[in-house]
Write an enzyme that holds these catalytic residues in place. Structure first.
Site, PDB file in Angstrom:
ATOM      1  N   ASP A  66       7.494   1.165   9.123  1.00 44.74           N
ATOM      2  CA  ASP A  66       6.293   1.796   9.660  1.00 44.74           C
ATOM      3  C   ASP A  66       6.509   3.299   9.550  1.00 44.74           C
ATOM      4  O   ASP A  66       7.190   3.911  10.381  1.00 44.74           O
ATOM      5  CB  ASP A  66       6.085   1.384  11.119  1.00 44.74           C
ATOM      6  CG  ASP A  66       4.848   2.029  11.727  1.00 44.74           C
ATOM      7  OD1 ASP A  66       4.172   2.832  11.027  1.00 44.74           O
ATOM      8  OD2 ASP A  66       4.564   1.750  12.910  1.00 44.74           O
ATOM      9  N   LEU A  67       5.934   3.914   8.547  1.00 41.58           N
ATOM     10  CA  LEU A  67       6.209   5.321   8.259  1.00 41.58           C
ATOM     11  C   LEU A  67       5.570   6.272   9.266  1.00 41.58           C
ATOM     12  O   LEU A  67       5.862   7.471   9.243  1.00 41.58           O
ATOM     13  CB  LEU A  67       5.737   5.653   6.842  1.00 41.58           C
ATOM     14  CG  LEU A  67       6.443   4.846   5.728  1.00 41.58           C
ATOM     15  CD1 LEU A  67       5.841   5.185   4.372  1.00 41.58           C
ATOM     16  CD2 LEU A  67       7.946   5.122   5.730  1.00 41.58           C
ATOM     17  N   LYS A  68       4.702   5.739  10.127  1.00 43.02           N
ATOM     18  CA  LYS A  68       4.149   6.571  11.192  1.00 43.02           C
ATOM     19  C   LYS A  68       5.086   6.661  12.381  1.00 43.02           C
ATOM     20  O   LYS A  68       4.882   7.483  13.276  1.00 43.02           O
ATOM     21  CB  LYS A  68       2.792   6.021  11.625  1.00 43.02           C
ATOM     22  CG  LYS A  68       1.729   6.113  10.526  1.00 43.02           C
ATOM     23  CD  LYS A  68       0.385   5.575  10.991  1.00 43.02           C
ATOM     24  CE  LYS A  68      -0.661   5.676   9.890  1.00 43.02           C
ATOM     25  NZ  LYS A  68      -1.983   5.140  10.324  1.00 43.02           N
ATOM     26  N   ARG A  91      -3.201   9.363  -1.669  1.00 43.85           N
ATOM     27  CA  ARG A  91      -4.066  10.515  -1.903  1.00 43.85           C
ATOM     28  C   ARG A  91      -3.300  11.794  -1.568  1.00 43.85           C
ATOM     29  O   ARG A  91      -2.421  11.799  -0.708  1.00 43.85           O
ATOM     30  CB  ARG A  91      -5.319  10.437  -1.043  1.00 43.85           C
ATOM     31  CG  ARG A  91      -6.319   9.405  -1.502  1.00 43.85           C
ATOM     32  CD  ARG A  91      -7.691   9.697  -0.940  1.00 43.85           C
ATOM     33  NE  ARG A  91      -8.547   8.518  -0.945  1.00 43.85           N
ATOM     34  CZ  ARG A  91      -9.834   8.532  -0.700  1.00 43.85           C
ATOM     35  NH1 ARG A  91     -10.446   9.667  -0.390  1.00 43.85           N
ATOM     36  NH2 ARG A  91     -10.552   7.417  -0.718  1.00 43.85           N
ATOM     37  N   ARG A  97       1.510  14.511   5.560  1.00 47.72           N
ATOM     38  CA  ARG A  97       1.183  14.205   6.962  1.00 47.72           C
ATOM     39  C   ARG A  97       2.173  13.214   7.568  1.00 47.72           C
ATOM     40  O   ARG A  97       2.376  13.218   8.785  1.00 47.72           O
ATOM     41  CB  ARG A  97      -0.248  13.663   7.057  1.00 47.72           C
ATOM     42  CG  ARG A  97      -1.316  14.722   6.771  1.00 47.72           C
ATOM     43  CD  ARG A  97      -2.694  14.261   7.205  1.00 47.72           C
ATOM     44  NE  ARG A  97      -3.203  13.172   6.401  1.00 47.72           N
ATOM     45  CZ  ARG A  97      -3.869  13.327   5.262  1.00 47.72           C
ATOM     46  NH1 ARG A  97      -4.077  14.547   4.773  1.00 47.72           N
ATOM     47  NH2 ARG A  97      -4.331  12.272   4.604  1.00 47.72           N
ATOM     48  N   HIS A 132     -11.396   4.746  -9.529  1.00 49.14           N
ATOM     49  CA  HIS A 132     -10.616   3.707 -10.192  1.00 49.14           C
ATOM     50  C   HIS A 132     -10.527   4.054 -11.671  1.00 49.14           C
ATOM     51  O   HIS A 132     -11.174   4.984 -12.156  1.00 49.14           O
ATOM     52  CB  HIS A 132     -11.240   2.327  -9.982  1.00 49.14           C
ATOM     53  CG  HIS A 132     -10.832   1.673  -8.701  1.00 49.14           C
ATOM     54  ND1 HIS A 132      -9.523   1.298  -8.444  1.00 49.14           N
ATOM     55  CD2 HIS A 132     -11.546   1.338  -7.600  1.00 49.14           C
ATOM     56  CE1 HIS A 132      -9.459   0.748  -7.237  1.00 49.14           C
ATOM     57  NE2 HIS A 132     -10.670   0.768  -6.699  1.00 49.14           N
ATOM     58  N   ASP A 133      -9.738   3.268 -12.372  1.00 47.87           N
ATOM     59  CA  ASP A 133      -9.496   3.480 -13.795  1.00 47.87           C
ATOM     60  C   ASP A 133     -10.763   3.856 -14.554  1.00 47.87           C
ATOM     61  O   ASP A 133     -10.792   4.826 -15.314  1.00 47.87           O
ATOM     62  CB  ASP A 133      -8.872   2.199 -14.374  1.00 47.87           C
ATOM     63  CG  ASP A 133      -8.622   2.260 -15.867  1.00 47.87           C
ATOM     64  OD1 ASP A 133      -9.596   2.251 -16.646  1.00 47.87           O
ATOM     65  OD2 ASP A 133      -7.447   2.278 -16.261  1.00 47.87           O
ATOM     66  N   ILE A 134     -11.825   3.087 -14.364  1.00 47.55           N
ATOM     67  CA  ILE A 134     -13.055   3.314 -15.121  1.00 47.55           C
ATOM     68  C   ILE A 134     -13.621   4.714 -14.880  1.00 47.55           C
ATOM     69  O   ILE A 134     -14.186   5.333 -15.785  1.00 47.55           O
ATOM     70  CB  ILE A 134     -14.097   2.220 -14.785  1.00 47.55           C
ATOM     71  CG1 ILE A 134     -15.260   2.263 -15.778  1.00 47.55           C
ATOM     72  CG2 ILE A 134     -14.578   2.336 -13.339  1.00 47.55           C
ATOM     73  CD1 ILE A 134     -16.207   1.077 -15.633  1.00 47.55           C
ATOM     74  N   TYR A 136     -11.775   7.434 -13.978  1.00 43.71           N
ATOM     75  CA  TYR A 136     -10.869   8.439 -14.525  1.00 43.71           C
ATOM     76  C   TYR A 136     -11.036   8.583 -16.036  1.00 43.71           C
ATOM     77  O   TYR A 136     -11.069   9.699 -16.558  1.00 43.71           O
ATOM     78  CB  TYR A 136      -9.418   8.086 -14.176  1.00 43.71           C
ATOM     79  CG  TYR A 136      -9.207   7.821 -12.706  1.00 43.71           C
ATOM     80  CD1 TYR A 136      -9.791   8.626 -11.734  1.00 43.71           C
ATOM     81  CD2 TYR A 136      -8.433   6.753 -12.272  1.00 43.71           C
ATOM     82  CE1 TYR A 136      -9.614   8.381 -10.377  1.00 43.71           C
ATOM     83  CE2 TYR A 136      -8.239   6.492 -10.926  1.00 43.71           C
ATOM     84  CZ  TYR A 136      -8.837   7.298  -9.982  1.00 43.71           C
ATOM     85  OH  TYR A 136      -8.650   7.037  -8.648  1.00 43.71           O
ATOM     86  N   ASP A 162      -5.159   3.443 -15.708  1.00 40.90           N
ATOM     87  CA  ASP A 162      -4.079   3.026 -14.811  1.00 40.90           C
ATOM     88  C   ASP A 162      -2.724   2.984 -15.517  1.00 40.90           C
ATOM     89  O   ASP A 162      -1.746   3.551 -15.034  1.00 40.90           O
ATOM     90  CB  ASP A 162      -4.366   1.631 -14.250  1.00 40.90           C
ATOM     91  CG  ASP A 162      -5.241   1.662 -13.009  1.00 40.90           C
ATOM     92  OD1 ASP A 162      -5.564   2.763 -12.536  1.00 40.90           O
ATOM     93  OD2 ASP A 162      -5.603   0.577 -12.512  1.00 40.90           O
TER      94      ASP A 162
END
Length: 362
Positions: A66-68, A91, A97, A132-134, A136, A162
């Protein structure tokens, strides 16, 4: 404990954070090549596999954190302190953060190759937007060049954005940063954006466009189905053969195998291409796909059967090279590329406790 890994990356230690898209495939490829990869997933994922995970998460050690939770975040940093590289696909700003951004990690490991994977990149007007890929590949010119004339562009699975523009550039960038750190002692961030990578993949087409050899109209160019000798044709049984006879010597073999007089169809007589398409269509419709495959196999006509995912592993060339094999109950592609002195192999996938993972790299 697990058997020591082989492969050209044996001894390389990589921390991979749970992500979708390009990151799991990059981790898989690096693990196949011998890297010791510890994948950090969310609590509750222990011992579980989602769709595709049996393949995409192969060859890793898996732990859950749990990285939080500051204490568990610090355990992740303890692993990173002993790693050569890190892979993440959140993101921009998310890792910062969590206290796991580049500055946090470089404070523990100045030689770290910090691999970041996003669609739009770490900065720019769209960097915080979903996609998504499409999406980009849409802004790179790649998607607009694909598909049938007069119809919407055809998404090329998610191979171009991707995996081609993402996974491969992430893996290359991270390995380059590891090599750099070995000689300079300095780690760095590898900002991998699918828009950037897919644009690089389009280099040849931008070159062609710049000298007037590529038009913006689909099915009007050399490699987009616009030529009769570089496209697919339906066979008698409703399947397809792929024709790629671009060079004159290969085109000559194609006509010979189809029993067509070369005088009737000079290769680059564009005015006669509609008739050439009609003739090729009629010829391929006269036999089944497998009959044509047998007829063309071993020739230099550059013709091959279009196989399904279910069929491809059984093709005799793939079978002879063991390109696919059943592993862990699933048919899957085997590691690539191949190395003469340090052969790659699929490693054991193991769920570890955090303590076991820390001990593994201590």
């Amino acid at each position: 404990m697990s058997t020591p890994k082989t492969g050209p990356l044996a001894g390389c230690k990589i921390v991979e954070f749970d992500a979708i898209g390009p990151v799991p495939l990059a981790g898989m490829i690096l693990a196949d090549l011998g890297a010791d990869v510890i994948r950090i997933g969310r609590p509750g994922t222990e011992g579980k596999y989602g769709p595709g995970d049996k393949i995409l998460q192969r060859g890793r050690h898996r732990i859950a954190l749990d990285l939080k939770d500051p204490a568990q975040r610090d355990q992740a940093l303890d692993l990173i302190a002993n790693a050569d590289a890190l892979l993440e696909g959140t993101r921009p700003g998310v890792m910062e953060r969590l206290g796991l951004g580049p500055d946090d990690c470089f404070a523990r490991n100045p030689k770290l190759a910090y691999g970041r994977m996003t669609g739009w990149g770490q900065e720019g007007p769209l960097s915080q937007s979903a996609g998504h890929d499409i999406d980009y590949i849409a802004i790179t010119g790649a998607l607009g060049a694909m598909g049938r004339k007069g119809e919407p562009p055809s998404p090329p699975l998610n191979l171009v954005g991707d995996y081609g523009g993402g996974t491969m550039f992430l893996a290359l960038g991270v390995l380059a940063a590891i090599l750099s750190a070995k000689s300079t002692g300095q780690g760095q961030v590898v900002d991998t954006a699918m828009t950037d990578g897919a644009s690089v993949l389009m280099s040849m087409f931008y070159a062609f466009h710049g000298i007037g050899m590529w038009t913006e109209e689909r099915e009007a160019n050399l490699l987009d189905g616009g030529t009769p000798f570089y496209r697919c044709y339906e066979t008698k049984d409703g399947k397809y053969m792929a024709v790629g006879a671009l060079e004159p010597q290969f085109y000559a073999v194609l006509l010979e195998k189809l029993e067509i007089d070369p005088a009737d169809f000079p290769q680059h007589d564009r005015s006669n291409w509609p008739n050439m398409v009609q003739r090729f269509t009629e010829s391929f419709a006269s036999r089944t796909r497998d009959e044509w495959a047998e007829h063309f196999e071993g020739s230099d006509a550059c013709v091959a059967p279009v196989l399904s995912i279910a069929e491809a592993p059984s093709h005799r060339h793939n079978a002879a090279r063991q390109t696919f094999a059943e592993h862990d109950g699933a048919m899957q592609p085997m590691p690539a590329p191949r190395f003469s002195e340090t052969p790659a192999a699929i490693g054991e996938t193991r769920d570890l406790t955090v303590e076991e993972a820390l001990a593994l790299w201590s």
